[in-house]
Design an enzyme around this catalytic site. Structure first.
Site, PDB file in Angstrom:
ATOM      1  N   PRO A   1       9.536  13.699   2.718  1.00  0.00           N
ATOM      2  CA  PRO A   1       8.226  13.094   2.939  1.00  0.00           C
ATOM      3  C   PRO A   1       7.731  12.193   2.151  1.00  0.00           C
ATOM      4  CG  PRO A   1       8.070  15.245   3.166  1.00  0.00           C
ATOM      5  CD  PRO A   1       9.383  15.335   2.446  1.00  0.00           C
TER       6      PRO A   1
ATOM      7  N   CYS B   1      -9.197 -14.000   8.092  1.00  0.00           N
ATOM      8  CA  CYS B   1      -8.690 -15.533   8.647  1.00  0.00           C
ATOM      9  C   CYS B   1      -7.805 -15.292   9.596  1.00  0.00           C
ATOM     10  CB  CYS B   1      -8.779 -16.415   7.828  1.00  0.00           C
ATOM     11  SG  CYS B   1      -9.054 -17.932   9.140  1.00  0.00           S
TER      12      CYS B   1
HETATM   13  C1  PLP Z   1      14.339   6.893   2.587  1.00  0.00           C
HETATM   14  C2  PLP Z   1      13.389   7.730   2.817  1.00  0.00           C
HETATM   15  N1  PLP Z   1      12.979   8.288   2.363  1.00  0.00           N
HETATM   16  C3  PLP Z   1      11.798   9.042   3.612  1.00  0.00           C
HETATM   17  C4  PLP Z   1      11.309   8.506   3.868  1.00  0.00           C
HETATM   18  C5  PLP Z   1       9.205   9.265   4.161  1.00  0.00           C
HETATM   19  O1  PLP Z   1       8.690   8.599   5.647  1.00  0.00           O
HETATM   20  P1  PLP Z   1       8.262   9.209   5.629  1.00  0.00           P
HETATM   21  O2  PLP Z   1       6.346   8.465   5.166  1.00  0.00           O
HETATM   22  O3  PLP Z   1       7.454   8.290   7.391  1.00  0.00           O
HETATM   23  O4  PLP Z   1       7.987  10.527   5.974  1.00  0.00           O
HETATM   24  C6  PLP Z   1      11.007   6.854   4.443  1.00  0.00           C
HETATM   25  C7  PLP Z   1       9.968   5.965   4.703  1.00  0.00           C
HETATM   26  O5  PLP Z   1      10.308   5.298   5.365  1.00  0.00           O
HETATM   27  C8  PLP Z   1      12.092   6.143   3.460  1.00  0.00           C
HETATM   28  O6  PLP Z   1      12.781   4.921   3.535  1.00  0.00           O
END
Ligand code: PLP
Length: 443
Positions: free
Chosen positions: A300, A369
């Site tokens: 995440p 702008c």
């Molecule tokens: C390969 C990959 N892993 C993890 C993430 C993390 O996603 P998020 O920040 O929504 O948890 C992303 C974000 O798009 C990603 O591209």
């Protein structure tokens, strides 16, 4: 008594908005007339988010699992020591992010380099250092092999699989695993990649696992369950004996509207935001089918950092345009682009009480702008707001600083936190106009 952390309102106080144990108003007073906008982080909240994930992951035992922070959400280097001491891996999406991870002492085997279009330099850096690479496509694999041969090294890879699943509640720009997505290789079209890996296996390449990313702001855990179910059969250990990693890309949403009741802005209850516990539970059952030699990586970004940061802005003035009351503030799409880019919601509120003042709906707009430059539409805020009053824009820890720009020649803002002794710590200096011009003049 439990100690509070993060950002919360202590109702009944004159300065109710707090960061950890301190009122935000006091923090601003200590900075004495700081240029606005600026970002304020609660590292306590960030540590708590990491800990919550790690505790929940333990519930998957005996399946081994690790957390990998997706650095694209926010690459402020001051976050890295916290992640490192918690033994969190890093998911990187550029040579710059990878280099930052390596120079901060992260083990190469704790860094994943992902991308649908990797540069030659970044592929070379990853193979040379021993970073794990996500193979996105056949062409990506061909270049990786070319560099492995040139460097006379083995590339350690995962394959980014597109399982063809998407959450219908997600903005189109945040979908990454629909059939026509630009990321990864369709789950039904992996054979050419397998064959090329097999031809070079143990010589130039080792296949360690599979990666998939379902998109960002995921609210539907059912598709995460389905994704794991689809990926498990790919683990053909007879064919690829080094297979040992299942990496499922982040994407969990956060409840951006959790303060909305306070300002009487309508709370959209249609979408239930899954907790980290819901997320882990959603994968627990399908994971039982995974061979016990395989380790799970969850990556995440947003749900680790988003709620750990607010953006402080000053009101510049009010004006009415037709039926709309506009509240013009000094923050804009250059510090918080998500509303302009995805019509994303960020809660906006006062930092002091003003609670007895009548609230009326405002469009909160920035000075850039560009008509698309807004931070919130029809937000109920005190009708008494005047030039110089402070407002907080919440949950800007993810995809705000890292997506900021100098559009309209606006300097990027300062970033602060409070250390464990409640001392102010500068995490990033505010840019000056000279900083913005420096790279235009070649010495
Ligand atoms: C390969 C990959 N892993 C993890 C993430 C993390 O996603 P998020 O920040 O929504 O948890 C992303 C974000 O798009 C990603 O591209």
């Amino acid at each position: 008594m439990t100690t509070k952390y993060g950002f919360y309102y202590k109702e009944g106080y004159d300065d109710p908005l707090c960061i950890d144990q301190t009122s935000v108003k006091q923090f601003i007073e200590r900075l004495s007339s700081p240029p606005t906008p600026f970002l304020l982080y609660s590292f306590e909240q960030f540590r708590h988010n990491i800990d919550t994930y790690q505790q929940e992951l333990k519930n998957l035992a005996p399946i081994r699992s690790r957390l990998s922070y997706s650095m694209k959400a926010n690459y402020n280097p001051h976050l890295l020591p916290i992640l490192k001491s918690a033994k969190v891996m890093l998911t990187t999406v550029s040579g710059g992010e990878m280099q930052l991870a390596l120079s901060n002492g992260f083990e190469p085997s704790s860094i994943i380099y992902n991308g649908n279009g990797k540069t030659d330099e970044s592929i070379e850096m990853a193979i040379d250092a021993g970073v794990l690479l996500n193979v996105d496509s056949l062409f990506d694999l061909e270049i990786i092999l070319e560099y492995a041969r040139q460097l006379n090294k083995i590339a350690n890879v995962l394959i980014r699989v597109n399982p063809n699943l998407s959450d219908t509640n997600v903005h189109a720009y945040n979908i990454t695993a629909s059939k026509t997505s630009k990321f990864g290789t369709n789950i039904d079209e992996l054979e050419p990649i397998y064959n090329l890996i097999e031809e070079n296996h143990d010589k130039w390449i080792r296949l360690y696992g599979f990666h998939c990313h379902l998109g960002s702001t995921i609210s539907n855990t059912q598709i995460i369950t389905e994704c794991v179910q689809k990926l498990i059969p790919l683990f053909d250990i007879k064919r690829f004996p080094h297979l040992r990693l299942l990496n499922i890309g982040g994407g969990l949403n956060i409840d951006y509207k959790r303060y909305a009741q306070r300002t009487k802005n309508d709370k959209n209850d249609d979408i239930k935001i899954p907790t980290i516990e819901d997320y882990i539970q959603s994968i627990k059952e399908p994971l039982q089918l995974l061979p016990n030699t395989i380790e799970l990586i969850v990556e995440p970004g947003r749900s680790l950092i988003a709620n750990s940061c607010i953006l402080i802005t000053r009101v510049l003035g009010q004006k009415s345009t037709g039926s709309i009351q506009q509240l013009v503030v000094d923050a804009s799409m250059t510090e918080c682009i998500r509303p302009a880019l995805y019509q994303a919601y960020h809660h906006i509120d006062t930092i002091n009480s003003l609670s007895t003042d009548e609230r009326i709906p405002f469009d909160v707009v920035g000075p850039v702008c560009e008509s698309g430059d807004f931070l919130g539409k029809q937000r109920c805020l005190p009708n008494t707001l005047k030039r110089g009053d402070f407002l907080a824009i919440f949950d800007v820890g993810a995809y705000c600083s890292s997506m900021s720009s100098n559009y309209n020649m606006r300097p990027r803002p300062a970033e602060y936190t409070l250390d464990e002794h409640e001392h102010i710590k500068v995490l990033k200096k505010r840019e000056t106009n000279e900083d913005l011009l420096r790279s235009f003049y070649v010495e």
